[in-house]
Motif scaffolding. Structure first.
Motif, short mmCIF file in Angstrom:
data_model
loop_
_atom_site.label_atom_id
_atom_site.label_comp_id
_atom_site.label_asym_id
_atom_site.label_seq_id
_atom_site.Cartn_x
_atom_site.Cartn_y
_atom_site.Cartn_z
N ILE A 155 0.87 -1.19 0.00
CA ILE A 155 0.00 0.00 0.00
C ILE A 155 0.90 1.23 0.00
CG2 ILE A 155 -1.84 1.23 1.19
CD1 ILE A 155 -2.72 -1.49 0.23
N TRP A 193 -11.27 -0.42 5.57
CA TRP A 193 -11.54 0.48 4.44
C TRP A 193 -11.27 1.93 4.84
CZ3 TRP A 193 -16.85 2.80 3.32
CH2 TRP A 193 -16.88 3.45 2.09
N PHE A 224 -7.70 2.79 3.39
CA PHE A 224 -8.08 3.32 2.07
C PHE A 224 -8.88 4.62 2.16
CE2 PHE A 224 -7.76 -1.34 1.76
CZ PHE A 224 -6.74 -1.44 0.82
N ASP A 229 -12.39 5.26 0.45
CA ASP A 229 -12.46 5.57 -0.98
C ASP A 229 -13.33 4.51 -1.68
OD1 ASP A 229 -12.11 6.20 -3.60
OD2 ASP A 229 -9.93 6.03 -3.60
N SER A 260 -13.59 3.81 -4.66
CA SER A 260 -12.90 3.19 -5.79
C SER A 260 -12.02 2.01 -5.37
CB SER A 260 -12.04 4.22 -6.52
OG SER A 260 -10.99 4.69 -5.68
N VAL A 261 -12.08 1.65 -4.08
CA VAL A 261 -11.35 0.47 -3.63
C VAL A 261 -11.89 -0.79 -4.30
CG1 VAL A 261 -12.83 -0.05 -1.64
CG2 VAL A 261 -10.40 -0.64 -1.56
N GLY A 274 -12.58 -3.38 -6.91
CA GLY A 274 -11.82 -3.72 -8.09
C GLY A 274 -10.33 -3.52 -7.93
N ARG A 275 -9.91 -2.94 -6.81
CA ARG A 275 -8.49 -2.69 -6.58
C ARG A 275 -7.81 -3.98 -6.08
NH1 ARG A 275 -6.07 2.24 -2.84
NH2 ARG A 275 -3.89 1.55 -2.78
N SER A 276 -6.55 -4.16 -6.45
CA SER A 276 -5.78 -5.32 -5.99
C SER A 276 -5.03 -4.97 -4.71
CB SER A 276 -4.79 -5.78 -7.06
OG SER A 276 -5.48 -6.33 -8.16
N ILE A 277 -5.07 -5.88 -3.76
CA ILE A 277 -4.26 -5.73 -2.54
C ILE A 277 -3.42 -6.99 -2.38
CG2 ILE A 277 -5.93 -4.21 -1.41
CD1 ILE A 277 -6.81 -6.60 0.30
N SER A 316 -1.80 -11.55 -4.75
CA SER A 316 -2.70 -10.45 -5.13
C SER A 316 -4.16 -10.91 -5.04
CB SER A 316 -2.38 -9.98 -6.55
OG SER A 316 -3.23 -8.92 -6.92
N THR A 334 -8.36 -9.31 -5.33
CA THR A 334 -9.20 -8.20 -5.79
C THR A 334 -10.30 -7.94 -4.75
OG1 THR A 334 -8.82 -8.79 -8.10
CG2 THR A 334 -10.70 -7.36 -7.62
#
Length: 806
Positions: free
Chosen positions: A101, A152, A156, A159, A161-162, A164-167, A173, A175
């Motif tokens: 991150i 979250w 994050f 946000d 827009s988290v 679909g984000r990869s962590i 990885s 999603t």
């Protein structure tokens, strides 16, 4: 409104009386409010899920005190055969490293692998996004996660827009597909939920004799009773026992409501505390009843005048009850502030492993309880004195009205019995406090088998994708231990995998000469995997043989060290060195391997006293047993803060994505294991001390009042030749008579309470003569002190002045 103004003026006219009454009541109500706030938060406040009373937690058990997790094949059979659950879901707690991150260091977060229907059981939709689809909860599905609202917002910044984000979790990885609402943190304070069925083809998990820390959550169908569910699940377990006798022998299914699963073991302790603090309030009310009765007697002339000019008994009672209510209201307000003031202290003393203890708040139910208690105390301490004052003889009160006027015998008896009840209740509380303190003392004195002072501990979770074999794990652990031991002030450092008070791993074993038994007949032990100066860090002595060394490698013969308990239990009269045991060290590619005993060490206590019965321990070398969940133990003279930072820096210098977490002194972990007993001991001692003070004040007030009423009698006795010592004896005898009667009643109550408390006591019998004798001595000393001051004053009465006053 006029009555309230009059009552308020009366309180202002007697500031000393008002202050004592309000403070006494504030302590009683404040203590009750504080304890109720804990009970409300822990036991009464509903769980934040729809139909939470239908949510159950299921596990397997082989008998009382022998509960354990569920074998995955058994879960599949439960799911297929049951008719009582709407949903039956699997959960598996774990932790993983969150890294990659931007602007944030790697950190360990709490995760849970769950089946997709877990979210149906919770019953709350995601805050944003969605939960797992059917295609995402099966072997070979894409790696997706649902995260908590807490994570979250913290990581994050809330946000949207988290999605679909990869962590990156453990260097893999995932999603993000959804965010759960703030109420959802189950199981056990989770921040990330992963699909369990993606990993369900794990060959180890598919063996029925393996119980890999899987617990099952279920939601009962509407109208299904708890007992009905328990009966059906026991029936299913019995069928599995017949079908698979080698692995499921003597196993049954346990069904527990979710709230009981979370806090059930604290229900008895909190109930005892509420009972104890209720007794304190009763003592305070008895004190105030006596105080108000004495004040009412002193105001008898005033009430007689009211009656003479036409006031009815009801009006007099109403007036006095309003005064009582005003004091109760002021005492309740002050008590509520007192409860708020001690809140943080109570939370600090509470067990740290239950989040509901940290959620204590003073909401409407607690405010309502405070008002209810204040109203109840108005009746408890105000009604009898008001009734007594309203029934006074008007003619006699107008004629006499002096300090020397006597009270009716019934009033004297009532006041005596109030003090007797205080003594009885105080004795009961003192005995209970003595038993709990002795239990806590026994727990603190328990032989741990290691020295927690100056021992620092921390945890690491190595990503299994990066550290996929023993060689890679060994390179990391050796490098870390080299860096740690080079730190100034560090004496020893070692690592373990299932260390004391940091989790557990049980394994089966058998002696080579006796042959491998069926899984249901396997002997059990704790299994610890160690490296470095593990035993030296804990100051655990080697009793026989040797410790692990550099020659114990993956390719050498398997060796183990056992503890003294195993040596005594399974090798009685023998030298265990050189003997061989069949042991499964948890290596996926090996299974059961014959391992030679090369050393015996002193026994260590691995679990808290209220968790499970101690098991013997087998130690394996980390060079021969693969582990990624590690504990680091450092014996050092450095400060905790400095050492914690140094450990973080040391790990980061080897692997920048590797966090060190849960870093704290080992003594803190030991003290946390006493959490419920510590809270019980502190509060019982506080309540017993408060009760003793109130009872002593009550007895003193009674004897001071009766002495004042008997001034004429004492003056006559002295005029007729009585010696001061005889007058002192007269007053002391009254106090000791009350003590004797109160002690006899209190003794019966204490014996009954001791039996009820037996389940929460550790190595202490409910009937302990030393405690009873000590309590008797304390009560005698308090009674003598409370009686001596009025007795001394009475013996100094001047008969001429006393008779002239009359």
């Amino acid at each position: 409104m006029n009555h309230f103004r009059y009552a308020f003026r009366q309180l202002i006219k007697n500031p000393a009386f008002s202050a004592v009454a309000i403070l006494t009541l504030a302590l009683g109500i404040g203590a009750n409010t504080a304890i109720f706030s804990i009970i409300n938060a822990v036991l009464l406040r509903p769980l934040p899920y729809p139909d939470a009373d239908r949510i159950m937690v299921l596990n397997e058990s082989s008998g009382p005190g022998q509960d354990y997790s569920v074998a995955l094949p058994d879960y599949f059979d439960w799911q297929k055969d049951n008719t009582v659950f709407e949903h039956l879901a699997c959960t598996h707690k774990e932790s993983r490293n969150l890294s990659g991150i931007p602007g944030r260091d790697p950190e360990r977060i709490s995760c849970a692998s769950v089946t997709r229907n877990f979210f149906n059981i919770v019953g709350l939709p995601p805050e944003i996004g969605r939960t797992f689809s059917e295609d995402e909860d099966k072997v070979g599905a894409p790696p997706v996660v649902v995260i908590s609202d807490r994570l979250w917002r913290r990581v994050f910044n809330a946000d949207p827009s988290v999605l679909g984000r990869s962590i990156t979790l453990h260097d893999q990885s995932y999603t993000v597909i959804g965010v759960m609402p703030p109420q959802v943190t189950s199981p056990q304070d989770s921040d990330v939920w992963l699909s369990m069925m993606r990993r369900s083809n794990n060959p180890v998990w598919m063996q029925r004799f393996i119980h890999p820390m899987i617990f099952v959550w279920g939601k009962l169908k509407p109208g299904v009773a708890l007992e009905q569910a328990r009966t059906e699940m026991k029936g299913i377990a019995a069928r599995l026992e017949k079908a698979y006798p080698d692995t499921n022998g003597q196993e049954t299914a346990v069904v527990t409501p979710l709230l009981d699963n979370l806090v059930g073991k604290y229900r008895t302790n909190l109930g005892l505390l509420l009972g104890a603090v209720g007794l304190v309030l009763l003592i305070a009310c008895a004190n105030l009843a006596n105080l108000f009765a004495a004040r009412g007697a002193a105001r008898s002339r005033e009430f007689a005048i009211h009656a003479a000019v036409g006031a009815t008994r009801g009006q007099i009672i109403k007036k006095l009850l309003i005064e009582s209510f005003l004091i109760a209201l002021l005492g309740g307000m002050l008590g509520f502030l007192f409860a708020v003031w001690v809140r943080n202290g109570l939370i600090a003393l509470s067990p740290g492993d239950v989040s509901r203890f940290r959620e204590v708040s003073f909401d409407l139910p607690v405010l309502g309880f405070t008002f209810l208690v204040a109203s109840l105390t108005t009746v408890l301490f105000g009604l009898w004195p008001a009734w007594q004052a309203s029934h006074a003889d008007v003619q006699l009160a107008l004629k006499e009205g002096s300090a020397g006027s006597g009270d009716p015998p019934s009033a004297k008896r009532a006041r005596d019995w109030l003090v007797i009840s205080e003594i009885a209740l105080t004795l009961t509380l003192l005995v209970a406090a003595g038993l709990v303190l002795k239990s806590f003392s026994k727990m603190q004195a328990l032989q741990l088998g290691y020295e927690p002072q100056n021992l620092f501990s921390a945890r690491l979770e190595l990503p299994w994708k990066t550290y996929s074999d023993r060689e890679k794990i060994g390179v990391f652990t050796r490098a870390l231990l080299d860096k740690v031991t080079a730190l100034p002030g560090v004496q020893r450092a070692g690592m373990g995998s299932n260390s004391p008070l940091m989790g557990g791993w049980q394994t089966g074993f058998w002696r080579e000469e006796k042959g491998r038994p069926q899984p249901s007949d396997m002997l059990n032990s704790d299994l610890e995997v160690v490296t470095g100066d593990y035993f030296q860090s804990f100051k655990v002595p080697l009793l026989r043989g040797r410790l692990f060394n550099e020659r114990d490698t993956k390719d050498s013969r398997r060796v183990i060290i056992i503890d003294q308990a195993m040596a005594e239990q399974y090798f009685p009269g023998e030298d265990p060195i050189g003997k061989r045991l069949g042991v499964d060290a948890g290596n996926d590619d090996e299974g059961w391997v014959m391992s030679e005993v090369v050393g015996v060490v002193a026994r260590m206590r691995f679990h808290a006293v209220d968790e499970m019965a101690p098991l013997p321990v087998i130690y394996c070398s980390m060079a021969q047993a693969q582990r990624t969940s590690l504990g680091l133990f450092v014996r050092s003279s450095m400060s905790s803060a400095a050492l914690s930072k140094s450990l973080h820096d040391a790990a980061a210098s080897i692997d920048p994505n590797q966090p060190v977490y849960d870093a704290r002194p080992m003594i803190n972990r030991v003290q946390d294991s006493w959490g419920s007993q510590r809270l019980l001991s502190f509060l019982f001692s506080t309540f017993a001390g408060l009760a003793l003070v109130l009872a002593t004040i009550g007895l003193y007030g009674l004897l001071a009042y009766t002495t004042l009423k008997r001034v004429r009698e004492i003056g006559i006795r002295l005029a007729l030749g009585a010696r001061p010592a005889q007058i002192r004896t007269l007053i002391l005898a009254h106090g000791l008579q009350l003590l004797l009667i109160g002690s006899l009643i209190g003794l019966v109550a204490a014996l009954a309470l001791s039996r009820a408390m037996q389940s929460v006591l550790f190595e202490v019998k409910g009937i302990d003569p030393r405690i009873y004798l000590t309590v008797g001595a304390i009560l005698f000393a308090a009674t003598f002190l409370a009686s001596w001051i009025p007795a001394r004053r009475a013996s100094r009465v001047d008969p001429i002045i006393a008779l002239r006053t009359e």
